[in-house]
Design a protein around this motif. Structure first.
Motif, mmCIF file in Angstrom:
data_model
loop_
_atom_site.group_PDB
_atom_site.id
_atom_site.type_symbol
_atom_site.label_atom_id
_atom_site.label_comp_id
_atom_site.label_asym_id
_atom_site.label_seq_id
_atom_site.Cartn_x
_atom_site.Cartn_y
_atom_site.Cartn_z
ATOM 1 N N LEU A 234 0.430 2.224 3.098
ATOM 2 C CA LEU A 234 1.324 3.127 2.378
ATOM 3 C C LEU A 234 0.536 4.208 1.649
ATOM 4 O O LEU A 234 0.889 5.398 1.705
ATOM 5 N N ASN A 235 -0.536 3.815 0.973
ATOM 6 C CA ASN A 235 -1.351 4.793 0.239
ATOM 7 C C ASN A 235 -1.962 5.827 1.186
ATOM 8 O O ASN A 235 -2.035 7.018 0.856
ATOM 9 N N TYR A 236 -2.396 5.372 2.342
ATOM 10 C CA TYR A 236 -2.977 6.305 3.308
ATOM 11 C C TYR A 236 -1.929 7.319 3.774
ATOM 12 O O TYR A 236 -2.185 8.532 3.801
ATOM 13 N N ILE A 237 -0.753 6.831 4.151
ATOM 14 C CA ILE A 237 0.303 7.719 4.634
ATOM 15 C C ILE A 237 0.694 8.734 3.562
ATOM 16 O O ILE A 237 0.861 9.925 3.845
ATOM 17 N N GLU A 238 0.802 8.279 2.328
ATOM 18 C CA GLU A 238 1.209 9.181 1.245
ATOM 19 C C GLU A 238 0.130 10.209 0.923
ATOM 20 O O GLU A 238 0.428 11.241 0.317
ATOM 21 N N SER A 239 -1.102 9.948 1.337
ATOM 22 C CA SER A 239 -2.185 10.887 1.065
ATOM 23 C C SER A 239 -2.260 12.011 2.101
ATOM 24 O O SER A 239 -2.995 12.976 1.918
ATOM 25 N N ARG A 240 -1.493 11.889 3.191
ATOM 26 C CA ARG A 240 -1.554 12.859 4.268
ATOM 27 C C ARG A 240 -0.404 13.852 4.158
ATOM 28 O O ARG A 240 0.686 13.513 3.686
ATOM 29 N N GLU A 241 -0.625 15.065 4.628
ATOM 30 C CA GLU A 241 0.449 16.053 4.717
ATOM 31 C C GLU A 241 1.076 15.926 6.104
ATOM 32 O O GLU A 241 0.619 16.519 7.081
ATOM 33 N N LEU A 264 9.979 3.304 5.376
ATOM 34 C CA LEU A 264 11.169 4.155 5.385
ATOM 35 C C LEU A 264 11.707 4.379 3.979
ATOM 36 O O LEU A 264 12.171 5.469 3.629
ATOM 37 N N ASP A 265 11.623 3.354 3.167
ATOM 38 C CA ASP A 265 12.193 3.427 1.829
ATOM 39 C C ASP A 265 11.327 4.246 0.872
ATOM 40 O O ASP A 265 11.846 4.888 -0.043
ATOM 41 N N LYS A 266 10.010 4.246 1.106
ATOM 42 C CA LYS A 266 9.104 4.823 0.108
ATOM 43 C C LYS A 266 8.465 6.151 0.502
ATOM 44 O O LYS A 266 7.923 6.853 -0.354
ATOM 45 N N VAL A 267 8.509 6.503 1.785
ATOM 46 C CA VAL A 267 7.856 7.737 2.245
ATOM 47 C C VAL A 267 8.912 8.799 2.505
ATOM 48 O O VAL A 267 9.949 8.504 3.118
ATOM 49 N N SER A 268 8.664 10.005 2.066
ATOM 50 C CA SER A 268 9.679 11.074 2.152
ATOM 51 C C SER A 268 9.667 11.833 3.478
ATOM 52 O O SER A 268 10.555 12.649 3.734
ATOM 53 N N SER A 269 8.683 11.604 4.329
ATOM 54 C CA SER A 269 8.615 12.300 5.616
ATOM 55 C C SER A 269 9.747 11.852 6.540
ATOM 56 O O SER A 269 10.357 10.800 6.349
#
Length: 276
Positions: A234-241, A264-269
C-alpha cells in the motif's frame, strides 16, 4: 490471446456519476471498435435518485424509465452523436442484473464507479473484468501493475500493453506473497531457517522479475520489506503517481479478496480488475 473487452458495458447505479462513466465508455468503445452497451440499474435503497426520475402520476414512487433513458441518451449524444449504443434500464439488484446481462459472455468489461459493498459483491461473485472509476481522470498515461510472477503474469502484461498501447507500464512485486501466509505478517524474520527461506525466495523471485522487465521493456520495482506485507504494498502504491492500477483478482496468493478490497478502499487511483 485473451481479450478483456469483446463487449464494453457501462454499468450505472448513481445518476450523479453518469457523465464520467459515459465519457470513459464512449472513449473505450471507440478506441477498441466495440458497440457500447449502457446498463442502468436502479437498486434501492443502496442508490438513490432525484425525484425528477420518478413518476408523479403514481401514489407509489415509480421509476420513470423515459426520463432516465432521455438523460442517458442526451449525455451520449453530447459526446458522440454517431456511436452505436444499446441501452438497458433495470430495477433490481446490481449483482443479479450484471449476471443476467452478461450471461454467456466472459470477455466482457464493465465500466463502473466505486461503491464499497456493491463492488465487493461483484468481484466476489462474478467472473468479469471491471474498470472502476474512483476519480474524474480519463488519461491512463501511467499504469502500475502489482504482479504475481505466476503463469498468468505474462498474459496480463501483454493484455495491458494491447489495451493501452500508448501508456507507460510499471510492474511491482513483493516476494513475500510466495511465502506461506502465516509467516509473512511476522516482521522481522527471526529464525535462521526463516532467513534462509526468505533469502532463497527473494533471490529466485528477483531473477524472474528482472527477466520480465527485460522481456517486455518496462520499468518496475522489487519491494524490499520494511513493515508488514500489505502495508508495504500500500505504501509503495501511494508513493507513485499512478493513473490506473491493474490487479489480477483471484482467490489466493497476492490478490486475494482481502488484499484487493483493501487497495480499492484506500487508494484514490482508478482500477482495472482482471477477473478471469
Amino acid at each position: 490471446m485473451f481479450r478483456v473487452c469483446e463487449r464494453v458495458v457501462v454499468l450505472i447505479n448513481d445518476i450523479e456519476k453518469i457523465d464520467n462513466l459515459i465519457k470513459k465508455g464512449v472513449e473505450f468503445a471507440n478506441e477498441h471498435k466495440k458497440r457500447l452497451e449502457v446498463l442502468f440499474v436502479h437498486e434501492a435503497p443502496t442508490f438513490s435518485l432525484p425525484d425528477y426520475f420518478f413518476s408523479s402520476h403514481s401514489k407509489k414512487a415509480k421509476l420513470d424509465r423515459d426520463r432516465v433513458e432521455s438523460k442517458i441518451k442526451e449525455d451520449i449524444h453530447k459526446i458522440d452523436s454517431d456511436i452505436k449504443t444499446l441501452l438497458f434500464i433495470v430495477e433490481g439488484t446490481t449483482l443479479d442484473t450484471v449476471l443476467s446481462h452478461a450471461k454467456g459472455s466472459t470477455e466482457i468489461l464493465f465500466i463502473t464507479s466505486y461503491e464499497k459493498k456493491t463492488t465487493q459483491k461483484l468481484l466476489k461473485k462474478t467472473p468479469y473484468s471491471y474498470l472502476i472509476l474512483k476519480n474524474s481522470s480519463f488519461t491512463h498515461n501511467h499504469i502500475l501493475m502489482p504482479v504475481e510472477l505466476d503463469d498468468s503474469t505474462k498474459d496480463d502484461i501483454k493484455l495491458i500493453k494491447d489495451i493501452f498501447p500508448k501508456s507507460s507500464i510499471e510492474i511491482v512485486h513483493d516476494y513475500r506473497y510466495r511465502i506461506p501466509y502465516t509467516e509473512v505478517d511476522i516482521v522481522p524474520v527471526v529464525s535462521h531457517l526463516d532467513r534462509e527461506i526468505h533469502q532463497e525466495t527473494r533471490a529466485n523471485e528477483r531473477d524472474i522479475f528482472e527477466s520480465y522487465k527485460k522481456e517486455f521493456n518496462i520499468q518496475g520495482d522489487f519491494i524490499e520489506e520494511k513493515e508488514s506485507l500489505n502495508i508495504d504494498l500500500l505504501n509503495y502504491i501511494e508513493s507513485r503517481e499512478t493513473d490506473l492500477i491493474v490487479i489480477h483478482h483471484q482467490e489466493e496468493l497476492m490478490f486475494s479478496p482481502s488484499v484487493t478490497f483493501n487497495l480499492l478502499d484506500k487508494v484514490s487511483s482508478n482500477f482495472l480488475i482482471l477477473n478471469r
